[in-house]
Enzyme design. Structure first.
Site, short mmCIF file in Angstrom:
data_model
loop_
_atom_site.label_atom_id
_atom_site.label_comp_id
_atom_site.label_asym_id
_atom_site.label_seq_id
_atom_site.Cartn_x
_atom_site.Cartn_y
_atom_site.Cartn_z
N ASP A 117 0.88 -1.17 0.00
CA ASP A 117 0.00 0.00 0.00
C ASP A 117 0.91 1.22 0.00
OD1 ASP A 117 -1.44 2.28 1.08
OD2 ASP A 117 -3.00 0.93 1.75
N CYS A 120 1.42 3.08 3.32
CA CYS A 120 1.82 2.27 4.48
C CYS A 120 3.26 2.58 4.87
CB CYS A 120 1.63 0.80 4.13
SG CYS A 120 2.66 -0.36 5.02
N CYS A 123 5.66 -0.26 4.46
CA CYS A 123 5.86 -0.53 3.02
C CYS A 123 6.89 0.44 2.48
CB CYS A 123 4.53 -0.37 2.27
SG CYS A 123 3.25 -1.53 2.76
N ARG A 147 -5.28 -0.74 1.65
CA ARG A 147 -5.86 -1.24 2.89
C ARG A 147 -7.28 -0.75 3.15
NH1 ARG A 147 -1.48 0.93 6.82
NH2 ARG A 147 -1.58 2.57 5.24
#
Length: 234
Positions: A117, A120, A123, A147
């Site tokens: 994502d 994120c 991430c 998400r």
């Protein structure tokens, strides 16, 4: 007796032939009552039980539609348990390979598929170290998993990334906090997101190994390399 007929359907709107509907009518009826959307029904290794792919993940349902099991099925006949549920999904992963954003290791030893994502934090951290993963022989393939779902702004932004002429450049920029430029194409990131749901993903990053092991959450380059070496050796 296991059925040999493979169906592709969505319970709420799919059209079935009378024969195929009859073969799975009990399963369809039971899950429809629960509000479960079915995308596929396949044979399972268990006699009298079918594998049902749904928006709620992979279910195992008796052919009479009376009992249901939710959760992974393991084959424990060998030295180590094998997640049969994830093996069922392998073909779906590889079918999406042309849509993946891939950072290939020059001296590839391992390949992982990361559901990500662009908003994120972990991430971002993983992607900031992409050269370190690659240097350790780990090829990283990205799939989209917004998400907040497919109706939000994140999904729209990720669609723009996946539709960019230079997807890697657009992805790098998005992971650096930049807003992706508007773009359009025939890639449906909903398929990537739905695949993540089948794996039971609830957060990102989620790292899928070639062995069918799902690793939830961030793993540093050295930590991931050690883990991949260990499971491959086992």
């Amino acid at each position: 007796m296991l059925k040999k007929l493979l169906l592709s359907m969505v319970a709420s709107c799919a059209i079935f032939s009378s024969a195929s509907y009859a073969n799975n009518a009990a399963i369809i009826q039971s899950l429809t009552k629960l509000g479960v959307n079915i995308s596929d029904i396949q044979p399972s290794p268990l006699s009298g039980v079918s594998t049902v792919l749904t928006d709620n993940g992979v279910l195992y349902v008796t052919d009479d539609g009376k009992q249901m099991i939710q959760g992974p099925l393991y084959d424990i006949s060998g030295k180590t348990p094998v997640n049969v549920t994830f093996q069922t999904l392998d073909k779906k992963v590889e079918a999406l390979a042309p849509e993946m954003i891939v950072y290939k290791a020059p001296k590839e030893q391992h390949v992982v598929t990361v559901f990500t994502d662009i908003t994120c934090g972990y991430c971002h951290k993983l992607h900031q170290q992409i050269s370190d993963y690659n240097a350790l022989g780990i090829t990283v393939r990205y799939l989209a998993f917004p998400r907040e779902g497919l109706q939000g702004d994140v999904a729209k932004a990720m669609k723009n990334v996946w539709c960019a002429k230079d997807r890697k450049a657009a992805f790098d920029a998005a992971m650096g906090g930049k807003t992706p430029a508007a773009a359009s194409c025939n890639i449906d990131i909903g398929k990537q997101y739905q695949l993540g749901l089948l794996y039971g993903i609830q957060g990102t990053p989620a790292i899928l190994t070639k062995n069918g092991v799902m690793i939830p959450g961030y793993q540093g380059p050295n930590e991931l390399k050690q883990y991949l070496d260990r499971i491959n050796a086992g």
